[in-house]
Design an enzyme around this catalytic site. Structure first.
Site, PDB file in Angstrom:
ATOM      1  N   ASP A   1      47.696  84.379 108.517  1.00 56.55           N
ATOM      2  CA  ASP A   1      47.793  83.125 107.772  1.00 56.55           C
ATOM      3  C   ASP A   1      46.900  82.014 108.314  1.00 56.55           C
ATOM      4  O   ASP A   1      46.783  80.957 107.676  1.00 56.55           O
ATOM      5  CB  ASP A   1      49.237  82.609 107.777  1.00 56.55           C
ATOM      6  CG  ASP A   1      50.176  83.503 106.989  1.00 56.55           C
ATOM      7  OD1 ASP A   1      49.694  84.317 106.184  1.00 56.55           O
ATOM      8  OD2 ASP A   1      51.399  83.378 107.180  1.00 56.55           O
TER       9      ASP A   1
ATOM     10  N   LYS B   1      53.588  75.916 105.020  1.00 59.36           N
ATOM     11  CA  LYS B   1      53.243  76.442 103.697  1.00 59.36           C
ATOM     12  C   LYS B   1      54.434  77.155 103.084  1.00 59.36           C
ATOM     13  O   LYS B   1      55.398  77.525 103.769  1.00 59.36           O
ATOM     14  CB  LYS B   1      52.063  77.414 103.791  1.00 59.36           C
ATOM     15  CG  LYS B   1      52.291  78.622 104.718  1.00 59.36           C
ATOM     16  CD  LYS B   1      53.046  79.782 104.098  1.00 59.36           C
ATOM     17  CE  LYS B   1      53.209  80.958 105.071  1.00 59.36           C
ATOM     18  NZ  LYS B   1      54.080  82.035 104.537  1.00 59.36           N
TER      19      LYS B   1
END
Length: 281
Positions: free
Chosen positions: A133, A9
């Site tokens: 995350d 990401k």
């Protein structure tokens, strides 16, 4: 054998709102997955175990792959008799969430293989026990993440945003705890652009650039260099670094950018060019 992809990401925006009583920092961030992925291969085994093609990756209980497997054993009340082979493509210590994505892949895949029946929401809750995350990667699409990052709100209006992105990572990593620890007392370096950037109606900004650039001047220089390049629509650091990313006009721009970065910045840079990925799963 069953295999799954674990995308990395970038943080399109990252606002640090202050320190929490639990020692973490309150954040408000938007993250998007990229089509750069680790691959995890699952095959039957006598007990939960892992291997990795990359030298130096720990294979013990400290690895997030093993932590995720142990969580599933606890949640489902039985052993997970699988060997997980991790094929690394995402660099470590890069601010790209590779380890968190690997953990999310383990949670999702073991839930299917073991017929766990756990909802996506429950898997995200479990992921929050491993890292801030992990929940984002359970959802696998552009999302706004708040709290310490574990509260995930998918952003369906971002689904059509699939720009080309170039990643540049130097040989060194950045300590995430150190970046947050130094955030409140850090200052901007003169001549370095820190403000919000509008890229196709989406705001790029990262509050951790201030403490990280103070300590790692090369990253500040990379951002200034990127912002001055033709065809770059926006550029900044991802997460706590050390990866810098640029949103570029097209594939040709990305290729030229990487060639020039190797020549003008550092020939040892790790580089990648690809697209923002959206997962409909």
């Amino acid at each position: 054998m069953i295999s799954c992809k674990a995308p990395c990401k970038v943080n399109v925006s990252l606002r640090v709102l202050g320190k929490r009583p639990d020692g973490f920092h309150e954040v408000d961030t938007v993250m998007v997955p990229l089509d750069l992925c680790d691959v995890l291969e699952f095959s039957p085994a006598a007990c939960l175990e892992m291997s990795c093609d990359a030298p130096g990756v720990p294979l013990d209980e400290s690895n997030l792959v093993m932590k995720a497997g142990r969580l599933m054993e606890r949640e489902l009340g039985r052993s997970m008799p699988w060997h997980v082979r991790l094929v690394k493509k995402v660099p470590h210590g890069a601010g790209l969430g590779g380890g968190s994505s690997d953990a999310a892949c383990v949670l999702r895949t073991l839930n299917e293989l073991e017929h766990g029946g756990l909802s996506r929401e429950r898997l995200a809750e479990l992921g929050g026990e491993i890292g801030s995350d992990v929940g984002f990667f359970i959802y696998g699409a552009a999302s706004r993440c708040t709290g310490r990052g574990e509260k995930v709100e998918p952003l369906p209006e971002w689904k059509g945003w699939r720009p080309r992105v170039v990643l540049l990572k130097p040989s060194f990593g950045v300590s995430t705890p150190d970046a947050y620890r130094r955030w409140s007392g850090s200052r901007e370096l003169p001549g370095i652009p820190y403000g919000e950037q509008d890229v196709g109606g989406h705001v790029l900004v990262n509050d951790l650039e201030r403490p990280v650039f103070e300590k790692h001047l090369f990253l500040a220089e990379v951002k200034r260099w990127l912002m001055g390049r033709p065809g770059v629509r926006g550029a900044m650091m991802s997460g706590s670094g050390s990866t810098m990313f640029a949103v570029v006009e097209d594939e040709g721009t990305g290729r030229a950018l990487m060639e020039d970065a190797a020549r003008e910045l550092d020939p040892t840079l790790w580089m990648w060019s690809g697209l923002v990925m959206q997962d409909d799963a």
